[in-house]
Design an enzyme around this catalytic site. Structure first.
Site, PDB file in Angstrom:
ATOM      1  CD  GLN A  30      -1.131  -1.108   3.528  1.00 22.34           C
ATOM      2  OE1 GLN A  30      -2.395  -1.075   3.510  1.00 22.34           O
ATOM      3  NE2 GLN A  30      -0.480  -1.776   4.441  1.00 22.34           N
ATOM      4  CG  ASP A 155      -6.275  -1.834  14.416  1.00 18.43           C
ATOM      5  OD1 ASP A 155      -5.202  -1.517  14.977  1.00 18.43           O
ATOM      6  OD2 ASP A 155      -6.964  -1.022  13.757  1.00 18.43           O
ATOM      7  CB  SER A 156      -8.392  -4.613   8.920  1.00 17.80           C
ATOM      8  OG  SER A 156      -9.740  -4.255   8.687  1.00 17.80           O
ATOM      9  CG  ASP A 158     -12.104   1.805   5.556  1.00 17.39           C
ATOM     10  OD1 ASP A 158     -11.222   2.538   6.042  1.00 17.39           O
ATOM     11  OD2 ASP A 158     -13.294   1.808   5.940  1.00 17.39           O
TER      12      ASP A 158
HETATM   13  N1  SAM Z   1      -7.566   2.357  12.735  1.00 21.72           N
HETATM   14  C1  SAM Z   1      -7.503   2.083  11.322  1.00 21.72           C
HETATM   15  C2  SAM Z   1      -8.883   2.007  10.747  1.00 21.72           C
HETATM   16  O1  SAM Z   1      -9.830   1.940  11.518  1.00 21.72           O
HETATM   17  O2  SAM Z   1      -8.992   2.013   9.512  1.00 21.72           O
HETATM   18  C3  SAM Z   1      -6.670   0.845  11.093  1.00 21.72           C
HETATM   19  C4  SAM Z   1      -5.256   1.123  11.452  1.00 21.72           C
HETATM   20  S1  SAM Z   1      -4.073  -0.107  11.199  1.00 21.72           S
HETATM   21  C5  SAM Z   1      -2.783   0.875  10.606  1.00 21.72           C
HETATM   22  C6  SAM Z   1      -4.630  -1.012   9.774  1.00 21.72           C
HETATM   23  C7  SAM Z   1      -3.606  -2.076   9.419  1.00 21.72           C
HETATM   24  O3  SAM Z   1      -4.217  -3.197   8.771  1.00 21.72           O
HETATM   25  C8  SAM Z   1      -2.510  -1.614   8.446  1.00 21.72           C
HETATM   26  O4  SAM Z   1      -1.269  -1.602   9.117  1.00 21.72           O
HETATM   27  C9  SAM Z   1      -2.536  -2.632   7.302  1.00 21.72           C
HETATM   28  O5  SAM Z   1      -1.254  -2.925   6.793  1.00 21.72           O
HETATM   29  C10 SAM Z   1      -3.185  -3.810   7.996  1.00 21.72           C
HETATM   30  N2  SAM Z   1      -3.784  -4.799   7.097  1.00 21.72           N
HETATM   31  C11 SAM Z   1      -4.541  -4.575   5.990  1.00 21.72           C
HETATM   32  N3  SAM Z   1      -4.892  -5.748   5.419  1.00 21.72           N
HETATM   33  C12 SAM Z   1      -4.359  -6.746   6.202  1.00 21.72           C
HETATM   34  C13 SAM Z   1      -4.370  -8.173   6.141  1.00 21.72           C
HETATM   35  N4  SAM Z   1      -5.027  -8.811   5.158  1.00 21.72           N
HETATM   36  N5  SAM Z   1      -3.723  -8.862   7.117  1.00 21.72           N
HETATM   37  C14 SAM Z   1      -3.073  -8.215   8.116  1.00 21.72           C
HETATM   38  N6  SAM Z   1      -3.000  -6.853   8.231  1.00 21.72           N
HETATM   39  C15 SAM Z   1      -3.651  -6.140   7.268  1.00 21.72           C
END
Ligand code: SAM
Length: 286
Positions: A30, A155-156, A158
């Site tokens: 990303q 905590d992903s 969108d």
């Molecule tokens: N608080 C934020 C929100 O509500 O949108 C989320 C914050 S946190 C930074 C989101 C994290 O999800 C990112 O670091 C991203 O790299 C991770 N992420 C996205 N897809 C993922 C997956 N399939 N497996 C593990 N982590 C993932």
């Protein structure tokens, strides 16, 4: 000085003045930007969507950790999916009863850059001896792990790009498989005023999988469009109706200092607006 324009919604969004661009990189998964803003402090965005700010991250991280962990009452093992900024990990680590924390984050660059540029989020939590940090796709992890957890926190980002799979039926099914008896799954599930379809889709999936499912909410200023919903899936309905007295006893015993969470907020957060209840097909008194 330039501006950062969030692009999550067509024709509507928030703008941040970027006083200092601290880091920008296209990772394997990303586009990552971290910058300074005079009102919100340091801000991280991924693929044009605001992920977290120093000013308001406490609301989101306290609500996605203390609600399920204090409702559970005896959580020993916690799984965090995503959460690369380390804020969720910081709050989970405050629970002395938790013995094992697994964190599965797909993008190692997010962890490294947040350790460097958002140190107030993790506050050293990445060094917690209870942590097992796995850099992998959360879907692959929950599909294959033999570990079991008392609380799972998704905590992903969108449901676009790498985050999309974390809103799938397979993901929720795999999470249920990884929960111990009495375990609880909670997930970031968007702001219903803007993303009601996401809430409906999740509701339809949780309904088939969990004996008790619902949503709870909190307004996080930089997750625009009103209150954010958090999905709740549990095998034991009693965990959603823990009394204020019990929550207070557990909260006091935890000796955790919070800035948003308290037992009254915990209980009130499960009261949902009529339009959300109608969208998920639930009566007001569920
Ligand atoms: N608080 C934020 C929100 O509500 O949108 C989320 C914050 S946190 C930074 C989101 C994290 O999800 C990112 O670091 C991203 O790299 C991770 N992420 C996205 N897809 C993922 C997956 N399939 N497996 C593990 N982590 C993932």
């Amino acid at each position: 000085m330039s501006d950062y324009q969030e692009t999550l919604y067509e024709g509507y969004g928030q703008r941040f003045r970027m006083d200092t661009l601290l880091h920008e990189v296209r990772t394997e998964h990303q586009h990552l930007v971290i910058f300074e803003n005079p009102r919100m402090g340091r801000v991280m965005a991924l693929d044009g969507v605001i992920q977290t700010t120093e000013a308001d991250e406490f609301i989101y991280h306290e609500m996605l950790t203390h609600v399920p962990i204090l409702a559970h009452g005896n959580a020993r093992s916690v799984l965090i999916i995503g959460g690369g900024d380390g804020g969720m990990l910081r709050e989970v680590a405050k629970h002395k009863g938790v013995e094992r924390i697994t964190m599965v984050e797909i993008d190692g660059t997010v962890v490294e850059m947040c350790k460097e540029y958002l140190p107030k989020h993790s506050q050293g939590a990445f060094d917690d001896p209870r942590l097992n940090l796995v850099i992998d796709d959360g879907m692959r992890f929950v599909a294959n792990t033999t570990e079991r957890y008392d609380v799972i926190i998704s905590d992903s980002t969108d449901p676009i790009g790498p985050g999309e799979v974390l809103f799938s039926e397979n993901f929720y099914q795999a999470c249920r498989r990884c929960l111990n008896e009495g375990g609880i799954l909670v997930t970031q599930n968007g702001t219903p005023f803007m993303q009601l379809g996401e809430v409906q889709t999740t509701a339809g999936r949780l309904r088939e999988l969990f004996a008790d499912w619902h949503f709870y909410q909190a307004a996080v200023p930089t997750y625009i469009g009103g209150a954010m919903t958090f999905a709740w899936g549990a095998s034991d309905a009693a965990t959603r109706s823990v009394t204020a007295t019990t929550l207070t006893e557990r909260f006091v015993a935890s000796q955790i200092e919070t800035r948003y969470y308290n037992p009254q907020i915990h209980i009130g957060a499960f009261a949902l607006p009529q339009y959300v209840l109608q969208a998920i097909g639930k009566p007001a008194n569920d």
